[in-house]
Design a protein around this motif. Structure first.
Motif, PDB file in Angstrom:
ATOM      1  N   GLY A   1       0.935  -1.297  -0.002  1.00  0.00           N
ATOM      2  CA  GLY A   1      -0.075  -0.021  -0.118  1.00  0.00           C
ATOM      3  C   GLY A   1       0.596   1.290  -0.177  1.00  0.00           C
ATOM      4  O   GLY A   1       0.258   2.283   0.189  1.00  0.00           O
ATOM      5  N   VAL A   2       2.191   1.047  -0.004  1.00  0.00           N
ATOM      6  CA  VAL A   2       2.846   2.275  -0.034  1.00  0.00           C
ATOM      7  C   VAL A   2       3.080   2.684  -1.564  1.00  0.00           C
ATOM      8  O   VAL A   2       3.684   1.934  -2.394  1.00  0.00           O
ATOM      9  CB  VAL A   2       4.244   1.974   0.582  1.00  0.00           C
ATOM     10  CG1 VAL A   2       5.331   3.378   0.595  1.00  0.00           C
ATOM     11  CG2 VAL A   2       3.982   1.542   2.023  1.00  0.00           C
ATOM     12  N   ALA A   3       2.914   3.979  -1.844  1.00  0.00           N
ATOM     13  CA  ALA A   3       2.951   4.393  -3.204  1.00  0.00           C
ATOM     14  C   ALA A   3       4.599   4.592  -3.589  1.00  0.00           C
ATOM     15  O   ALA A   3       5.616   4.826  -2.649  1.00  0.00           O
ATOM     16  CB  ALA A   3       2.477   5.755  -3.368  1.00  0.00           C
ATOM     17  N   ALA A   4       4.778   4.416  -4.931  1.00  0.00           N
ATOM     18  CA  ALA A   4       6.143   4.486  -5.491  1.00  0.00           C
ATOM     19  C   ALA A   4       6.626   5.969  -5.182  1.00  0.00           C
ATOM     20  O   ALA A   4       7.870   5.990  -4.896  1.00  0.00           O
ATOM     21  CB  ALA A   4       6.377   4.055  -6.843  1.00  0.00           C
ATOM     22  N   TYR A   5       6.059   6.803  -5.811  1.00  0.00           N
ATOM     23  CA  TYR A   5       6.544   8.267  -5.552  1.00  0.00           C
ATOM     24  C   TYR A   5       5.990   8.987  -4.098  1.00  0.00           C
ATOM     25  O   TYR A   5       5.014   8.843  -3.600  1.00  0.00           O
ATOM     26  CB  TYR A   5       5.955   9.232  -6.472  1.00  0.00           C
ATOM     27  CG  TYR A   5       6.739   8.854  -7.648  1.00  0.00           C
ATOM     28  CD1 TYR A   5       7.879   9.005  -8.149  1.00  0.00           C
ATOM     29  CD2 TYR A   5       5.898   8.331  -9.101  1.00  0.00           C
ATOM     30  CE1 TYR A   5       8.669   8.679  -9.110  1.00  0.00           C
ATOM     31  CE2 TYR A   5       6.647   7.784 -10.176  1.00  0.00           C
ATOM     32  CZ  TYR A   5       7.894   8.277 -10.322  1.00  0.00           C
ATOM     33  OH  TYR A   5       8.673   7.843 -11.491  1.00  0.00           O
ATOM     34  N   SER A   6       7.123   9.775  -3.464  1.00  0.00           N
ATOM     35  CA  SER A   6       6.722  10.638  -2.303  1.00  0.00           C
ATOM     36  C   SER A   6       6.234  11.988  -2.954  1.00  0.00           C
ATOM     37  O   SER A   6       5.318  12.758  -2.106  1.00  0.00           O
ATOM     38  CB  SER A   6       7.870  10.851  -1.474  1.00  0.00           C
ATOM     39  OG  SER A   6       9.006  11.186  -2.219  1.00  0.00           O
ATOM     40  N   HIS A   7       6.557  12.338  -4.153  1.00  0.00           N
ATOM     41  CA  HIS A   7       5.989  13.566  -4.763  1.00  0.00           C
ATOM     42  C   HIS A   7       5.699  13.473  -6.050  1.00  0.00           C
ATOM     43  O   HIS A   7       6.459  13.710  -7.065  1.00  0.00           O
ATOM     44  CB  HIS A   7       7.339  14.680  -4.648  1.00  0.00           C
ATOM     45  CG  HIS A   7       7.598  15.138  -3.297  1.00  0.00           C
ATOM     46  ND1 HIS A   7       8.645  14.443  -2.426  1.00  0.00           N
ATOM     47  CD2 HIS A   7       7.336  16.065  -2.332  1.00  0.00           C
ATOM     48  CE1 HIS A   7       8.698  14.905  -1.389  1.00  0.00           C
ATOM     49  NE2 HIS A   7       7.673  15.949  -1.306  1.00  0.00           N
ATOM     50  N   PRO A   8       4.547  12.954  -6.410  1.00  0.00           N
ATOM     51  CA  PRO A   8       4.186  12.666  -7.617  1.00  0.00           C
ATOM     52  C   PRO A   8       4.087  13.734  -8.583  1.00  0.00           C
ATOM     53  O   PRO A   8       4.373  13.581  -9.641  1.00  0.00           O
ATOM     54  CB  PRO A   8       2.856  11.676  -7.532  1.00  0.00           C
ATOM     55  CG  PRO A   8       2.788  11.489  -6.154  1.00  0.00           C
ATOM     56  CD  PRO A   8       3.506  12.342  -5.179  1.00  0.00           C
TER      57      PRO A   8
END
Length: 388
Positions: free
Chosen positions: A48-55
């Motif tokens: 559930g962790v997204a790849a980008y911290s700042h999409p």
């Protein structure tokens, strides 16, 4: 007047640059696709962790990648700006995009995936360096970007087994070598074309001088000798100027080439008297400079003998043939020929014109001088000079 136009493409690597831009646009499409997949990805799967911290910032970086690719592709393909500063800017942008990985991508993701931008797009910078600065610089750029990416991913322990390094290294070295070979070939072609153009121009000048000034000076020399008195002195001076002008044309006809060869036909035409008839191939005939010098000396000796022994009305005829593996020069006159036994007698008297100046020189060139003479055929020398 014959004019020779020399036009050689100044940049033989231009097709390489244009082909590289096709690869660039394909890599941009791949980078956009990889960006879409990465934005939607989860790492590790199911966490559930997204790849980008700042999409949003990642999309701005992709926009920078697209804009730069379009601008640089047009500049490289059509030479709109000097390439060296463009390549330097490309290196800086590529390094910054790779370094931005630690800012916009979560560590849990980039530890297991490639850094930004995709390795496919990073290859463009390696290609540009290789085409501009050669195989060593290209290989160094490939290894450098690979180390930077692995360092960002904290995967330096995989340097030996990682496929990125050999791929980027191979691309940089191979394209660099190809560009260097093409550039060297273009330089040699340009030198050959310039040499051919210079040969044609010197031949034209030699013909004009031979048909004009040299014939007038030769006529003044002969008529002055016949008239005597002050006219004889003027004729002598005209003869000296004729000889000096012939020597000048002969020296100017020596054209160093890629293999340090000299054009034979121009040298021969420069030393021929106005009364001699010359025939040769339409294309220039090249031999080594030493061979041309010796062969011209042999011809001068033969023509001097014609002038001394064949009679005032005798004419000389020269035929130059290029047979590929050898050059054949035939020198013939329409005089009475050499009396039987005259050459042997001359040798006994210490006269070395035939034995040393003609046959001796031809032997040193690895060739031969064939003589045919008689009352009804005049005197004919057939000079064979091998190209090896």
């Amino acid at each position: 007047m014959e004019r020779v136009v020399v036009q050689i493409d100044a940049d033989a690597t231009l097709p390489f640059w244009r082909g590289a831009q096709v690869f660039r646009f394909a890599s941009v499409a791949y980078a956009i696709g990889a960006q879409i997949v990465s934005v939607r990805a989860q790492a590790p799967p199911g966490s559930g962790v997204a790849a980008y911290s700042h999409p949003l910032i990642s999309w701005l970086l992709i926009a920078l990648l697209v804009i730069w690719s379009g601008v640089s592709g047009l500049v490289y393909a059509f030479e709109l700006l000097p390439r060296p500063p463009m390549v330097i800017v490309e290196l800086v942008i590529t390094v910054l995009l790779i370094a931005s990985t630690v800012w916009v991508v979560r560590p849990e993701y980039f530890h297991h995936h490639q850094s930004l931008p995709s390795t496919f797009w990073i290859t463009n910078a390696v290609v540009s360096v290789a085409l501009l600065w050669g195989p060593i610089a290209g290989g160094a750029a490939g290894v450098g970007f690979s180390l930077l990416s692995l360092g960002i991913e904290q995967q330096m322990h995989n340097f030996v087994t990682d496929a990125t390094t050999p791929i980027l290294l191979t691309v940089g070295v191979t394209l660099g070598i190809g560009a260097r070979i093409v550039s060297r070939a273009q330089q040699e072609l340009s030198a050959a074309v310039r040499m051919q153009a210079a040969t044609k121009e010197r031949e034209r000048l030699a013909r004009e001088v031979h048909d004009g000034a040299l014939q007038v000076l030769a006529l003044m020399r002969r008529r002055g000798a016949d008239l005597g008195g002050d006219a004889e002195e003027l004729g002598r001076l005209a003869g000296e100027q004729e000889e000096a002008l012939r020597m000048l044309i002969s020296e100017q006809a020596a054209i160093p080439g890629i293999d340090e060869s000299t054009e034979l036909r121009s040298r021969l035409q420069a030393v021929l008297p106005a009364s001699a008839a010359f025939s040769g191939p339409a294309e220039p005939v090249y031999l080594s400079s030493a061979a041309v010098t010796e062969l011209v000396a042999v011809v001068r000796t033969i023509l001097d003998n014609v002038d001394r022994h064949a009679g005032a009305d005798a004419r000389a005829f020269l035929l130059l043939e290029d047979l590929g593996d050898e050059v054949v020069l035939t020198v013939r006159d329409d005089g009475p020929g050499i009396p039987e036994g005259r050459l042997e007698a001359a040798l006994e008297e210490g006269r070395m014109g035939v034995s040393k100046s003609i046959r001796g020189r031809m032997n040193e060139l690895g060739g031969e001088a064939l003589l045919e003479t008689g009352p009804d055929i005049g005197t004919e020398w057939e000079l064979h000079v091998p190209r090896n």
